[in-house]
Motif scaffolding. Structure first.
Motif, mmCIF file in Angstrom:
data_model
loop_
_atom_site.group_PDB
_atom_site.id
_atom_site.type_symbol
_atom_site.label_atom_id
_atom_site.label_comp_id
_atom_site.label_asym_id
_atom_site.label_seq_id
_atom_site.Cartn_x
_atom_site.Cartn_y
_atom_site.Cartn_z
ATOM 1 N N ASN A 74 -10.306 -0.325 -4.994
ATOM 2 C CA ASN A 74 -10.523 0.928 -5.744
ATOM 3 C C ASN A 74 -10.609 0.642 -7.244
ATOM 4 N N GLY B 8 0.805 -1.222 0.000
ATOM 5 C CA GLY B 8 0.000 0.000 0.000
ATOM 6 C C GLY B 8 0.837 1.269 0.000
ATOM 7 N N THR C 225 -0.620 3.736 -2.480
ATOM 8 C CA THR C 225 -1.936 4.203 -2.033
ATOM 9 C C THR C 225 -1.784 5.201 -0.880
#
Ligand code: ATP
Ligand code: UDP
Length: 227
Positions: free
Chosen positions: A140, A16, A19
């Protein structure tokens, strides 16, 4: 002017970093620098370093330390007036030592995510190669299936996001990252975050950074509230 802020985010593939970096950059008005994006830009522009780097990336190898430092350190030296967050560099102790001689880091974020979660995320990751934008079919998804939200171009799955490749990438990450993490721990700037979801980890990172960069966070939160 408030003090400049320099941070690095580390974590295995799929943890991540991209992100979270986007959220940090937006919330705290930092410039998000990504070694992977920077390499892709150099490859697209056919620079000497880009052509050389491509020969390693295409074989699933890390780009040698001296190529990475020659490419990235001048870029960082240009950023004397900016606060930044670097994602994807340093990846080795040699890179960390080179970075050390260029600037003083304020903080290092290390993401600690269970292996099963990483495997699941990477197998569902779709990327827009030209921009580096990343999607996930569950977390997402793109607005139109299989297409980048901005350019409308097709999304692809990376070869090295296949389950067989993931185990060796993770092992490789651990071996190389350990001495880097130890170095930052010994400097007292390491902050480790564990969990299975970015949305759960994010509030902790947000509050840590709010204490480190208060003047920026106050201005930005008034205008751009994030979850
Ligand atoms: N600091 C670095 N040192 C050496 N090679 C690098 C470095 N950063 C990026 N690369 C090369 O560029 C490739 C793409 O980097 P990028 O950060 O986008 O993806 P990744 O690290 O492979 O995967 P993930 O985004 O899942 O962590 C890497 O696989 C590696 O070959
Ligand atoms: O809580 C999260 C955080 C990320 N992702 C997805 O997991 C993949 C890996 O995230 P990212 O590319 O940000 O990780 P990096 O490889 O940069 O560490 C992407 O498809 C993200 O959309 C997810 O499903 N849940």
């Amino acid at each position: 002017m408030s003090k400049l802020f320099r941070a690095v985010i580390m974590g295995p593939p799929g943890s991540g970093k991209g992100t979270i970096s986007e959220r940090i950059a937006q919330r705290f008005a930092l410039t998000h620098l990504s070694s992977g994006d920077f390499l892709r830009e150099n490859i697209a522009a056919n620079t000497e370093a880009g052509i050389l780097a491509k020969t390693y990336i295409d074989r699933g190898l890390l780009v040698p330390d001296h190529v990475m430092t020659r490419l990235l350190l001048p870029k960082l030296e240009e950023m004397t007036r900016h606060s930044w967050l670097m994602d994807g560099f340093p990846r080795t102790l040699a890179q960390a030592n080179a970075l050390n001689s260029t600037c003083d880091l304020d903080l290092v974020i290390s993401l600690n995510i269970p292996f099963e979660t990483l495997k699941e995320r990477l197998s569902e990751r779709w990327v827009h190669p030209a921009s580096g934008r990343v999607y996930n079919m569950g977390f997402n998804p793109p607005r139109i299936q299989g297409r980048d939200d901005i350019s409308g171009e097709p999304l692809i799955q990376r070869e090295d996001d296949q389950p067989e490749a993931i185990v060796s990438r993770l092992r490789h990450y651990k071996d190389l990252a350990k001495p880097v993490i130890d170095l930052y721990r010994s400097k007292g700037i390491l902050h480790k975050f564990s969990g299975t979801e970015t949305d759960r980890i994010w509030p902790y990172i947000n509050s840590l950074l709010s204490t480190k960069i208060p003047s920026i966070s106050q201005t930005v939160t008034q205008h751009a509230p994030l979850p």
